[in-house]
Design a protein around this motif. Structure first.
Motif, PDB file in Angstrom:
ATOM      1  N   ALA A 136     -99.319  37.004 -38.908  1.00 45.03           N
ATOM      2  CA  ALA A 136     -98.302  37.418 -37.949  1.00 45.03           C
ATOM      3  C   ALA A 136     -96.943  36.875 -38.326  1.00 45.03           C
ATOM      4  O   ALA A 136     -95.910  37.525 -38.158  1.00 45.03           O
TER       5      ALA A 136
ATOM      6  N   THR B  24     -97.523  34.089 -29.408  1.00 36.39           N
ATOM      7  CA  THR B  24     -98.706  34.278 -28.564  1.00 36.39           C
ATOM      8  C   THR B  24     -99.928  33.609 -29.172  1.00 36.39           C
ATOM      9  O   THR B  24    -100.695  32.912 -28.483  1.00 36.39           O
TER      10      THR B  24
ATOM     11  N   THR C  87     -91.321  41.865 -33.071  1.00 36.42           N
ATOM     12  CA  THR C  87     -92.736  41.961 -32.706  1.00 36.42           C
ATOM     13  C   THR C  87     -93.553  40.903 -33.432  1.00 36.42           C
ATOM     14  O   THR C  87     -94.474  40.311 -32.859  1.00 36.42           O
TER      15      THR C  87
ATOM     16  N   ARG D  38     -93.011  37.550 -31.769  1.00 36.15           N
ATOM     17  CA  ARG D  38     -93.695  37.521 -30.473  1.00 36.15           C
ATOM     18  C   ARG D  38     -95.198  37.330 -30.653  1.00 36.15           C
ATOM     19  O   ARG D  38     -95.822  36.543 -29.950  1.00 36.15           O
ATOM     20  N   SER D  39     -95.782  38.032 -31.622  1.00 34.87           N
ATOM     21  CA  SER D  39     -97.218  37.892 -31.883  1.00 34.87           C
ATOM     22  C   SER D  39     -97.555  36.483 -32.346  1.00 34.87           C
ATOM     23  O   SER D  39     -98.569  35.904 -31.942  1.00 34.87           O
TER      24      SER D  39
END
Length: 316
Positions: free
Chosen positions: A302, A279, A272, A275-276
């Motif tokens: 992140a 992004t 996660t 992925r953050s």
């Protein structure tokens, strides 16, 4: 240091767990008060005294960590090091469960799976021990509650420990004075070496915390979170290899399920986080994108998100 602390508490015998706990409270306050006096960092104390709600939360934190410390000391000195280590293995999963129940947080599917595996592990261990693993559950739930309260207080590690031990100080000192009046205190009857070891409980409590605070601003949170698993790993190994505690097959099965749950939780957290981070980088790299204040720092956060839910600055 947190992982090796089970080697320290047996050195304090014949003092009982409650006497050791009381000394830990008294001498911890002495140690952190001296440290704060040296660095001249007292401004937070006046602010805290003017905020009754935060002061009440600190009182709750002090009560919960008292239970945690007391049960841990008793467990180690009563031959339950392995079961105590289990409490800190399942603590991250208990923290997640409390987030769902108390804060109405939503879990991802992998997190739900990890919680389910952990519940299965508790059932297996209940069968193995012939009773619920109450030592592990008490340590896990008390420490998770402590973490929840500390998040709401939002006070630095050393400052928070100072405030908590200041609340614990008078009851602990009163108990020690009463114990001495009854002739049951070991502080003055077992020699200078024993008295020095009891006084050292303050150092044993505060020094790892100071190191943790120093590491937290230098090490990525993902690394810090993973390193936190070393403490229960060391405790588990000490319980088996040094204290020679029994590990029948059903206990191995229960621990294996807990480790599987933690592996799932860590993998999901790291996935996660990546992925953050991707992004956020994609948003920043768009030519026409307007970059809000703080986005770059958010990207860094992140990148370094912890694999363990919000590491807390206190340990056994």
């Amino acid at each position: 240091m947190w992982g090796l602390v089970p080697l320290f508490w047996p050195l304090l015998k014949p003092a009982g767990a409650v006497e050791i706990l009381a000394h830990r409270m008294v001498w911890s306050l002495v140690f952190v008060a001296v440290a704060l006096a040296v660095i001249r960092r007292w401004a937070w104390a006046g602010e805290l005294l003017r905020q009754p709600r935060r002061l009440a939360l600190i009182t709750v934190a002090a009560a919960v960590i008292t239970v945690n410390w007391g049960v841990y000391i008793w467990a180690v000195n009563s031959g339950h090091v392995v079961e105590a280590s289990l409490g800190y293995f399942i603590n991250p999963l208990v923290t997640i469960a409390m987030g769902v129940l108390l804060l109405k947080e939503r879990l991802r599917p992998v997190q739900w799976t990890a919680v389910g595996v952990c519940l299965t592990a508790v059932l297996v261990l209940t069968l193995g021990y012939g009773r619920p693993p109450w030592i592990s559950l008490t340590l896990a739930f008390s420490f998770a509650t402590y973490g929840l309260v500390k998040k709401k207080v939002n006070l630095g590690g050393v400052e928070s420990l100072t405030a908590e031990t200041a609340i614990q100080f008078l009851p602990a000192l009163g108990y020690l004075l009463w114990l001495g009046a009854q002739g049951d205190s070991t502080f003055t009857t077992e020699g200078a070496g024993h008295a020095a070891l009891l006084a050292a409980t303050g150092v044993v409590t505060a020094l790892p915390l100071v190191c943790f605070g120093a590491a937290a601003i230098r090490v990525p949170l993902s690394t810090l979170g993973l390193l936190q698993y070393l403490a229960p790993v060391f405790q588990f190994l000490l319980g088996i290899l040094y204290f020679h505690e029994a590990m029948p097959p059903e206990r191995w099965a229960g621990f294996a399920l807990v480790w599987l749950a933690l592996t799932l939780l860590t993998w999901d957290a790291l996935r996660t986080a990546r992925r953050s981070a991707r992004t956020l980088r994609a948003e920043i790299s768009r030519p026409s994108a307007t970059i809000p204040t703080g986005t770059v720092s958010a990207t860094r956060k992140a990148d370094s998100v912890s694999s363990d839910p919000d590491p807390v600055e206190a340990k056994p």
